[in-house]
Design a protein around this motif. Structure first.
Motif, PDB file in Angstrom:
ATOM      1  N   LEU A  49       0.825  -1.205   0.000  1.00  0.00           N
ATOM      2  CA  LEU A  49       0.000   0.000   0.000  1.00  0.00           C
ATOM      3  C   LEU A  49       0.860   1.256   0.000  1.00  0.00           C
ATOM      4  O   LEU A  49       0.623   2.194  -0.773  1.00  0.00           O
ATOM      5  N   GLN A  50       1.856   1.285   0.854  1.00  0.00           N
ATOM      6  CA  GLN A  50       2.695   2.473   0.954  1.00  0.00           C
ATOM      7  C   GLN A  50       3.465   2.722  -0.336  1.00  0.00           C
ATOM      8  O   GLN A  50       3.680   3.875  -0.725  1.00  0.00           O
ATOM      9  N   THR A  51       3.865   1.651  -1.019  1.00  0.00           N
ATOM     10  CA  THR A  51       4.540   1.796  -2.304  1.00  0.00           C
ATOM     11  C   THR A  51       3.643   2.501  -3.312  1.00  0.00           C
ATOM     12  O   THR A  51       4.116   3.218  -4.196  1.00  0.00           O
ATOM     13  N   ARG A  52       2.341   2.322  -3.156  1.00  0.00           N
ATOM     14  CA  ARG A  52       1.368   2.955  -4.047  1.00  0.00           C
ATOM     15  C   ARG A  52       0.879   4.297  -3.506  1.00  0.00           C
ATOM     16  O   ARG A  52      -0.091   4.853  -4.019  1.00  0.00           O
ATOM     17  N   GLY A  53       1.516   4.787  -2.456  1.00  0.00           N
ATOM     18  CA  GLY A  53       1.163   6.091  -1.917  1.00  0.00           C
ATOM     19  C   GLY A  53      -0.026   6.099  -0.986  1.00  0.00           C
ATOM     20  O   GLY A  53      -0.615   7.152  -0.733  1.00  0.00           O
ATOM     21  N   ILE A  54      -0.395   4.929  -0.455  1.00  0.00           N
ATOM     22  CA  ILE A  54      -1.578   4.803   0.400  1.00  0.00           C
ATOM     23  C   ILE A  54      -1.137   4.571   1.839  1.00  0.00           C
ATOM     24  O   ILE A  54      -0.413   3.609   2.131  1.00  0.00           O
ATOM     25  N   GLY A  55      -1.563   5.438   2.738  1.00  0.00           N
ATOM     26  CA  GLY A  55      -1.211   5.299   4.141  1.00  0.00           C
ATOM     27  C   GLY A  55      -2.083   4.275   4.844  1.00  0.00           C
ATOM     28  O   GLY A  55      -3.187   3.951   4.394  1.00  0.00           O
TER      29      GLY A  55
END
Length: 308
Positions: free
Chosen positions: A122-128
């Motif tokens: 998720l974080q790799t895709r910019g999602i916290g």
């Protein structure tokens, strides 16, 4: 410093001595095993892969589309994602709409997840990530920290997902919309329905040569000949396939990722040598080392060294 030096240095030669020459079968597809393969190699082991399960797009695309559109429209307060595969399934849905998963999700949406790999995806895709268990990485672990109160939750999951998480969230007062996001099938998936073929996302390249990929027949031969020290199973479905395809395991130790996998293995009559409580490369490496700490039930025969 080489890519494996961080694994060797904290323990000196101890870790390498524990796994030097050990042949470890990892029941994962190549695209899911990279970090564990690197960790095992860094500790001196020879990893081999046995892909047992694969993933296809959900059969009921209509229900998933309706829920995904409602997600983008702000109908839910929480999105619960329990696996990297779910991230890929939702990313594919966003791509169908000309968006990324990050841009599709409303800014007010709260995201809960299970496991460090899912968080990283998720974080790799910019999602916290707003909520995740720090101890037990399971549905029970997430339900145990879920805030009490009425709230709307979107829970996309596998077709064979355990309903315990949904029930646990509902017991806390949540209204849960559980929808099948993908199907779990025997490896390999139908190319026309393969989730990997539909999913978009960051690509990863590894400079190391890929490990050998065995068929179930080849793996069974290696087990029967005593040439495998341990097999690592990542899910209850993998445990079922290992039992069906490879048992009896003899001196090959069964290492489970998580208590649900261990519980399924024990139900099937497999002896669980070790459980990785944390589904991380370091946690799995430690579990493999623990599994080999006691003498095997019968001698293990390593294959002769290959000639240059």
């Amino acid at each position: 410093m080489g890519r494996h030096s961080s694994l060797r240095q904290p323990h000196g030669n101890h870790v390498a001595a524990e796994l030097d020459g050990a042949r470890i079968l990892v029941a994962r597809a190549p695209d899911r095993a990279g970090e564990l393969v690197s960790a095992l190699r860094g500790a001196g082991a020879e990893p081999l892969l046995l892909p047992l399960i694969d993933f296809e797009v959900a059969s009921d695309q209509h229900s998933l589309d309706v829920a995904f559109d409602a997600l983008g429209a702000g109908a839910y307060v929480w999105l619960v994602i329990t696996s990297v595969t779910t991230v890929q399934a939702l990313e594919a849905k966003a791509a169908e709409r000309g968006a990324t998963l990050e841009t599709w999700l409303p800014g007010s949406l709260q995201v809960a997840t299970i496991g460090p790999a899912t968080r990283r995806a998720l974080q790799t895709r910019g999602i916290g990530v707003d909520l995740a268990p720090t101890a037990e990485q399971s549905g029970a672990g997430l339900a145990g920290i879920w805030p009490e109160g009425r709230t709307r939750v979107f829970l996309p999951q596998a077709d064979i997902a355990d309903p315990a998480l949904r029930r646990g969230l509902e017991a806390r007062g949540a209204s849960v919309q559980a929808v099948t996001a993908y199907r779990t099938v025997d490896y390999p998936a139908d190319p026309a329905r393969s989730l990997a073929a539909h999913a978009a996302g960051p690509e990863h390249h590894d400079a190391d040569p890929p490990p050998a990929v065995l068929t179930t027949a080849e793996a069974k031969t290696e087990v029967a000949a005593g040439r495998l020290h341990a097999v690592v199973a990542a899910s209850p479905s993998a445990a079922r396939r290992i039992h069906a395809e490879l048992a009896p395991l003899g001196g090959c130790r069964f290492v489970a990722i998580g208590r649900s996998t261990a519980g399924e293995a024990e139900t099937l009559g497999l002896t669980v040598a070790s459980i990785a409580e944390q589904p991380t490369a370091s946690g799995l490496l430690a579990a493999v080392i623990r599994s080999l700490a006691a003498p095997p039930s019968r001698p293990l025969t390593l294959p002769p060294p290959s000639t240059p």
